[in-house]
Design a protein around this motif. Structure first.
Motif, PDB file in Angstrom:
ATOM      1  N   ILE A 115       0.819  -1.218   0.000  1.00 42.88           N
ATOM      2  CA  ILE A 115       0.000   0.000   0.000  1.00 42.88           C
ATOM      3  C   ILE A 115       0.853   1.267   0.000  1.00 42.88           C
ATOM      4  O   ILE A 115       0.366   2.337  -0.366  1.00 42.88           O
ATOM      5  CB  ILE A 115      -0.981   0.017   1.184  1.00 42.88           C
ATOM      6  N   VAL A 116       2.125   1.151   0.404  1.00 43.44           N
ATOM      7  CA  VAL A 116       3.040   2.294   0.434  1.00 43.44           C
ATOM      8  C   VAL A 116       4.379   1.834  -0.103  1.00 43.44           C
ATOM      9  O   VAL A 116       4.845   0.736   0.217  1.00 43.44           O
ATOM     10  CB  VAL A 116       3.193   2.839   1.867  1.00 43.44           C
ATOM     11  N   SER A 117       5.009   2.682  -0.930  1.00 48.44           N
ATOM     12  CA  SER A 117       6.259   2.305  -1.585  1.00 48.44           C
ATOM     13  C   SER A 117       7.062   3.562  -1.906  1.00 48.44           C
ATOM     14  O   SER A 117       6.488   4.649  -2.075  1.00 48.44           O
ATOM     15  CB  SER A 117       5.931   1.534  -2.877  1.00 48.44           C
ATOM     16  N   PRO A 118       8.400   3.446  -2.039  1.00 45.29           N
ATOM     17  CA  PRO A 118       9.198   4.585  -2.480  1.00 45.29           C
ATOM     18  C   PRO A 118       9.187   4.775  -3.998  1.00 45.29           C
ATOM     19  O   PRO A 118       9.757   5.745  -4.503  1.00 45.29           O
ATOM     20  CB  PRO A 118      10.607   4.236  -1.992  1.00 45.29           C
ATOM     21  N   ALA A 119       8.567   3.844  -4.729  1.00 42.16           N
ATOM     22  CA  ALA A 119       8.513   3.931  -6.198  1.00 42.16           C
ATOM     23  C   ALA A 119       7.250   4.661  -6.641  1.00 42.16           C
ATOM     24  O   ALA A 119       6.164   4.404  -6.130  1.00 42.16           O
ATOM     25  CB  ALA A 119       8.560   2.538  -6.808  1.00 42.16           C
ATOM     26  N   VAL A 123       5.856   7.417  -1.042  1.00 44.59           N
ATOM     27  CA  VAL A 123       6.333   8.207   0.090  1.00 44.59           C
ATOM     28  C   VAL A 123       7.807   8.536  -0.096  1.00 44.59           C
ATOM     29  O   VAL A 123       8.521   7.860  -0.835  1.00 44.59           O
ATOM     30  CB  VAL A 123       6.124   7.492   1.444  1.00 44.59           C
ATOM     31  N   ASN A 124       8.241   9.572   0.596  1.00 43.80           N
ATOM     32  CA  ASN A 124       9.593  10.096   0.506  1.00 43.80           C
ATOM     33  C   ASN A 124      10.509   9.361   1.500  1.00 43.80           C
ATOM     34  O   ASN A 124      11.064   9.938   2.424  1.00 43.80           O
ATOM     35  CB  ASN A 124       9.539  11.610   0.783  1.00 43.80           C
ATOM     36  N   GLN A 125      10.622   8.037   1.320  1.00 39.33           N
ATOM     37  CA  GLN A 125      11.493   7.219   2.155  1.00 39.33           C
ATOM     38  C   GLN A 125      11.562   5.821   1.546  1.00 39.33           C
ATOM     39  O   GLN A 125      10.644   5.399   0.841  1.00 39.33           O
ATOM     40  CB  GLN A 125      10.971   7.148   3.593  1.00 39.33           C
ATOM     41  N   ASP A 126      12.646   5.101   1.835  1.00 37.26           N
ATOM     42  CA  ASP A 126      12.794   3.724   1.347  1.00 37.26           C
ATOM     43  C   ASP A 126      12.025   2.781   2.270  1.00 37.26           C
ATOM     44  O   ASP A 126      12.597   1.952   2.988  1.00 37.26           O
ATOM     45  CB  ASP A 126      14.270   3.342   1.281  1.00 37.26           C
ATOM     46  N   THR A 127      10.698   2.944   2.249  1.00 36.69           N
ATOM     47  CA  THR A 127       9.825   2.172   3.119  1.00 36.69           C
ATOM     48  C   THR A 127       8.710   1.539   2.312  1.00 36.69           C
ATOM     49  O   THR A 127       8.232   2.117   1.328  1.00 36.69           O
ATOM     50  CB  THR A 127       9.251   3.067   4.242  1.00 36.69           C
ATOM     51  N   TRP A 128       8.325   0.342   2.719  1.00 41.19           N
ATOM     52  CA  TRP A 128       7.226  -0.387   2.085  1.00 41.19           C
ATOM     53  C   TRP A 128       6.250  -0.809   3.165  1.00 41.19           C
ATOM     54  O   TRP A 128       6.654  -1.428   4.162  1.00 41.19           O
ATOM     55  CB  TRP A 128       7.747  -1.627   1.360  1.00 41.19           C
ATOM     56  N   PHE A 129       4.971  -0.485   2.996  1.00 38.51           N
ATOM     57  CA  PHE A 129       3.922  -0.959   3.895  1.00 38.51           C
ATOM     58  C   PHE A 129       3.091  -1.989   3.143  1.00 38.51           C
ATOM     59  O   PHE A 129       2.738  -1.777   1.974  1.00 38.51           O
ATOM     60  CB  PHE A 129       2.999   0.178   4.331  1.00 38.51           C
TER      61      PHE A 129
END
Length: 250
Positions: A162-166, A174-180
């Motif tokens: 649901i959330v990705s840096p791509a 999102v503005n971070q190397d994070t994946w939800f």
């Protein structure tokens, strides 16, 4: 914190974990707001629970009908809001306005600064939401909002990102190397999660049900942070819904 040896495929690493039981979270009850804080927030402070890598805030809020948070400022934080039931209305000082409801996810890059309000969109029904703050990769970016509906079918017995840096994926950027990722699993199902980036860790939050993660049993609203590993294995001990938050550890 505890350590455990990992499988042969990961024998060069020693997995590290931190376990937070649901009933050890910070709690604030204000009548109109019933809030649980996994990490230090507002009047709740625990020096051992400041953050998990880039994950700074994980709040589980129940807001009564017609109530909410008046206009307040944020800057240099990636804020992800996930309503679990009900709907939340937001307004900001740029004229932005919208309503997010259960099944939708909102991201806000607070960047150089934004002021907004968040109020229960119903005058009678509660809204239960998760609000999550992640430190950004870049500071002072142009503030922005985005929100999206995600289908329940997309997470049945699998991970739904649901959330990705791509910026070119189905997930919210999102503005971070994070994946939800969200998953809704039937009892007995086993599912691996392979980390997207070396050096990241994963914080597992159980929304509903009971699961085991690499052998650690977790119940509803428990949290488990794991790092120094390449993948984790989740087993649904009962029907369960789980949120995974993969974040940089440095």
């Amino acid at each position: 914190m505890a350590t455990a040896m990992v499988s042969n495929a990961q024998k060069t690493k020693t997995m590290k974990t931190v376990y937070h039981k649901a009933d050890t979270r910070g709690h604030a009850y204000h009548g109109w707001l019933d809030a649980h804080h996994t990490f230090s927030f507002a009047n709740y402070y625990d020096p051992l629970r400041i953050q998990f890598g880039a994950l700074r805030v994980l709040n589980d809020d129940i807001v009564q009908g017609g109530k909410g948070f008046g206009q307040h400022p944020h800057d240099n934080m990636e804020i992800i809001t996930i309503p679990l039931r009900g709907a939340l209305e937001h307004k900001d000082n740029s004229g932005g306005h919208g309503i997010i409801k259960a099944g939708e996810v909102q991201v806000m890059s607070a960047g150089s600064g934004v002021q907004h309000s968040e109020v229960n969109a119903s005058s009678t029904e509660e809204v239960n939401l998760l609000q999550i703050w992640v430190f950004p990769r870049q500071k002072n970016v142009q503030p922005r909002y985005d929100q999206k509906q995600f289908s329940i079918e997309g997470r049945l017995n699998k991970w739904q990102t649901i959330v990705s840096p791509a910026k070119d994926t189905e997930a919210l950027w999102v503005n971070q190397d994070t994946w939800f990722s969200l998953g809704k699993f039937a009892k007995g199902l086993s599912k691996d999660y392979v980390l997207n980036k070396e050096g990241n860790g994963v914080y597992v939050f159980v929304i509903e049900g009971d699961v085991s993660v690499n052998g650690q049993k977790l119940n509803k609203r428990d949290g488990l942070g794991v790092w120094d590993l390449d993948k984790l294995t989740l087993v649904a001990d009962n029907d369960a819904e789980v949120l995974l938050m993969e974040v940089p550890m440095k």
